[in-house]
Design a protein around this motif. Sequence first.
Motif, PDB file in Angstrom:
ATOM      1  N   ALA A 144       0.808  -1.226   0.000  1.00 48.41           N
ATOM      2  CA  ALA A 144       0.000   0.000   0.000  1.00 48.41           C
ATOM      3  C   ALA A 144       0.842   1.276   0.000  1.00 48.41           C
ATOM      4  CB  ALA A 144      -0.936  -0.022   1.208  1.00 48.41           C
ATOM      5  N   VAL A 145       1.854   1.340   0.869  1.00 54.07           N
ATOM      6  CA  VAL A 145       2.628   2.585   0.953  1.00 54.07           C
ATOM      7  C   VAL A 145       3.437   2.790  -0.324  1.00 54.07           C
ATOM      8  CG1 VAL A 145       4.411   3.852   2.189  1.00 54.07           C
ATOM      9  CG2 VAL A 145       2.743   2.522   3.481  1.00 54.07           C
ATOM     10  N   ASP A 164       9.046  -7.133  -5.346  1.00 57.86           N
ATOM     11  CA  ASP A 164       8.138  -7.712  -4.350  1.00 57.86           C
ATOM     12  C   ASP A 164       7.804  -9.120  -4.815  1.00 57.86           C
ATOM     13  OD1 ASP A 164       5.917  -8.458  -2.738  1.00 57.86           O
ATOM     14  OD2 ASP A 164       5.454  -6.346  -2.377  1.00 57.86           O
ATOM     15  N   THR A 223      11.020   4.500   5.416  1.00 59.63           N
ATOM     16  CA  THR A 223       9.837   4.768   6.241  1.00 59.63           C
ATOM     17  C   THR A 223       9.249   3.434   6.699  1.00 59.63           C
ATOM     18  OG1 THR A 223       8.395   4.820   4.299  1.00 59.63           O
ATOM     19  CG2 THR A 223       9.201   6.954   5.112  1.00 59.63           C
ATOM     20  N   ASP A 249      12.411   7.847   8.526  1.00 53.82           N
ATOM     21  CA  ASP A 249      11.348   8.210   9.452  1.00 53.82           C
ATOM     22  C   ASP A 249      11.685   7.555  10.773  1.00 53.82           C
ATOM     23  OD1 ASP A 249       9.081   9.162  10.578  1.00 53.82           O
ATOM     24  OD2 ASP A 249       7.761   7.627   9.760  1.00 53.82           O
TER      25      ASP A 249
HETATM   26  P1  NAD Z   1       1.726  -3.737   2.943  1.00 47.67           P
HETATM   27  O1  NAD Z   1       1.477  -4.969   3.712  1.00 47.67           O
HETATM   28  O2  NAD Z   1       0.626  -3.143   2.134  1.00 47.67           O
HETATM   29  O3  NAD Z   1       2.970  -3.960   1.952  1.00 47.67           O
HETATM   30  C1  NAD Z   1       4.117  -4.656   2.287  1.00 47.67           C
HETATM   31  C2  NAD Z   1       4.623  -5.307   1.016  1.00 47.67           C
HETATM   32  O4  NAD Z   1       5.901  -5.877   1.285  1.00 47.67           O
HETATM   33  C3  NAD Z   1       3.721  -6.435   0.511  1.00 47.67           C
HETATM   34  O5  NAD Z   1       3.361  -6.189  -0.830  1.00 47.67           O
HETATM   35  C4  NAD Z   1       4.591  -7.675   0.638  1.00 47.67           C
HETATM   36  O6  NAD Z   1       4.374  -8.584  -0.414  1.00 47.67           O
HETATM   37  C5  NAD Z   1       5.974  -7.096   0.565  1.00 47.67           C
HETATM   38  N1  NAD Z   1       7.017  -7.925   1.158  1.00 47.67           N
HETATM   39  C6  NAD Z   1       6.979  -8.650   2.302  1.00 47.67           C
HETATM   40  N2  NAD Z   1       8.152  -9.263   2.503  1.00 47.67           N
HETATM   41  C7  NAD Z   1       8.959  -8.914   1.468  1.00 47.67           C
HETATM   42  C8  NAD Z   1      10.283  -9.231   1.110  1.00 47.67           C
HETATM   43  N3  NAD Z   1      11.028 -10.016   1.878  1.00 47.67           N
HETATM   44  N4  NAD Z   1      10.784  -8.699  -0.030  1.00 47.67           N
HETATM   45  C9  NAD Z   1      10.037  -7.879  -0.794  1.00 47.67           C
HETATM   46  N5  NAD Z   1       8.767  -7.563  -0.526  1.00 47.67           N
HETATM   47  C10 NAD Z   1       8.235  -8.074   0.602  1.00 47.67           C
HETATM   48  O7  NAD Z   1       2.265  -2.670   4.002  1.00 47.67           O
HETATM   49  P2  NAD Z   1       2.393  -1.096   3.807  1.00 47.67           P
HETATM   50  O8  NAD Z   1       1.168  -0.446   4.342  1.00 47.67           O
HETATM   51  O9  NAD Z   1       2.834  -0.781   2.437  1.00 47.67           O
HETATM   52  O10 NAD Z   1       3.570  -0.784   4.832  1.00 47.67           O
HETATM   53  C11 NAD Z   1       4.871  -1.320   4.624  1.00 47.67           C
HETATM   54  C12 NAD Z   1       5.675  -1.197   5.897  1.00 47.67           C
HETATM   55  O11 NAD Z   1       5.924   0.185   6.154  1.00 47.67           O
HETATM   56  C13 NAD Z   1       4.913  -1.687   7.137  1.00 47.67           C
HETATM   57  O12 NAD Z   1       5.153  -3.056   7.388  1.00 47.67           O
HETATM   58  C14 NAD Z   1       5.455  -0.830   8.239  1.00 47.67           C
HETATM   59  O13 NAD Z   1       6.554  -1.465   8.864  1.00 47.67           O
HETATM   60  C15 NAD Z   1       5.940   0.422   7.535  1.00 47.67           C
HETATM   61  N6  NAD Z   1       5.073   1.583   7.810  1.00 47.67           N
HETATM   62  C16 NAD Z   1       5.608   2.620   8.480  1.00 47.67           C
HETATM   63  C17 NAD Z   1       4.833   3.725   8.728  1.00 47.67           C
HETATM   64  C18 NAD Z   1       5.422   4.902   9.392  1.00 47.67           C
HETATM   65  O14 NAD Z   1       4.752   5.533  10.179  1.00 47.67           O
HETATM   66  N7  NAD Z   1       6.646   5.236   9.076  1.00 47.67           N
HETATM   67  C19 NAD Z   1       3.488   3.745   8.348  1.00 47.67           C
HETATM   68  C20 NAD Z   1       2.988   2.687   7.610  1.00 47.67           C
HETATM   69  C21 NAD Z   1       3.786   1.606   7.349  1.00 47.67           C
END
Ligand code: NAD
Length: 320
Positions: A144-145, A164, A223, A249
């Motif tokens: 998502a991010v 990914d 982040t 971050d």
């Molecule tokens: P998400 O679950 O939508 O996306 C994570 C992606 O990472 C998925 O598509 C997954 O397939 C992929 N993934 C997992 N393991 C992997 C690997 N070994 N190699 C490559 N890809 C891999 O999560 P998101 O909402 O995009 O958030 C991602 C991360 O960002 C979260 O887990 C969190 O730790 C961090 N985050 C931080 C903040 C902040 O305040 N700074 C806010 C939101 C999320």
Amino acid sequence: KNRTVLLATEKAFAAGAVAKIETVVKEAKYTLKKLENYKSKDDLLAAVEGVDAMIIRSDIVDAAVLEKAAQLKIVVRAGAGYDNIDLKACEAKSVVAMNTPGQNANAVAELVFGMMIVSARNNFDGTSGFELVNREIAFYGFGAVARAVHKLAVGFGMKSFAYDPYIPAEKIKEMGAEPVTSVAGLFEHQYVSLHVPLTEETKASINKDLLSKMPKGGTLINTARVEVVHEADMLEILKVRPDFCYLCDVAPKDIEPFKAAVGDKFGKRLIFTKKKMGAQTAEANDNAGVAAANQIVGFFEKGETAAWRVVLEVLQPADE
Ligand code: NAD
């Protein structure tokens, strides 16, 4: 059935978000119990007794908490990631663990661009910088991010790449990014932005080998979680490569040597937030809190158990 939902937030939500959560819970005729800004683990352990559901933020839900929460059926982290929940312990107690995917994605994406611009314009110090248009950004993880950052990158006229392994290459292409087949492949591009969860696989995975592959002006944006980056290696790269920038971050754990390593180029080469603030916007708070409350109601009233997805993702990564 009257259920009790505990809102356990060591760092409280803004009052407006709490009011919205309360509305969702009351509409379902459940009771909302609040434990906000609590100071010790004991407060949490006392509060979980007798509750059916929990909404948390970065609060730690471990075996000790689950032990006390004998009636707990579901815990929802209002936010992305789930490294603060002991998923194995949840599974053992048949407690469903969920997060609220995507609810804070735009907030984080805007922070990514904020940091990139501050860096490209030399921390607004009056010297000549560069533009982001036509530059390349590569995403480690394309959830998502990353997709929200990609959307902004398209607007900025940048070219996106993504690695990914849990998303088919075709799908990445459809979304307008170029699929990359290995983590190392990401580091051929000027910007690498981390968007993977913190797992055994990703912990300290960004190391000297990868960082030293980056082209001139190489910039790592983190982040995700500080722990994804191998801190000692990052420090070494900042010392040996005066062109390299790290935008994160939340500061590296041992920040002082980092500040010393970058010297007066501090503003441009090392940009970090005082507190983790990617998701700290009014909109993200509201979105995540309300989503958490809705997911709890959906779980009890309609048996929506997409919940287990989170557990499964860790034990056996899903396709997407
Ligand atoms: P998400 O679950 O939508 O996306 C994570 C992606 O990472 C998925 O598509 C997954 O397939 C992929 N993934 C997992 N393991 C992997 C690997 N070994 N190699 C490559 N890809 C891999 O999560 P998101 O909402 O995009 O958030 C991602 C991360 O960002 C979260 O887990 C969190 O730790 C961090 N985050 C931080 C903040 C902040 O305040 N700074 C806010 C939101 C999320």
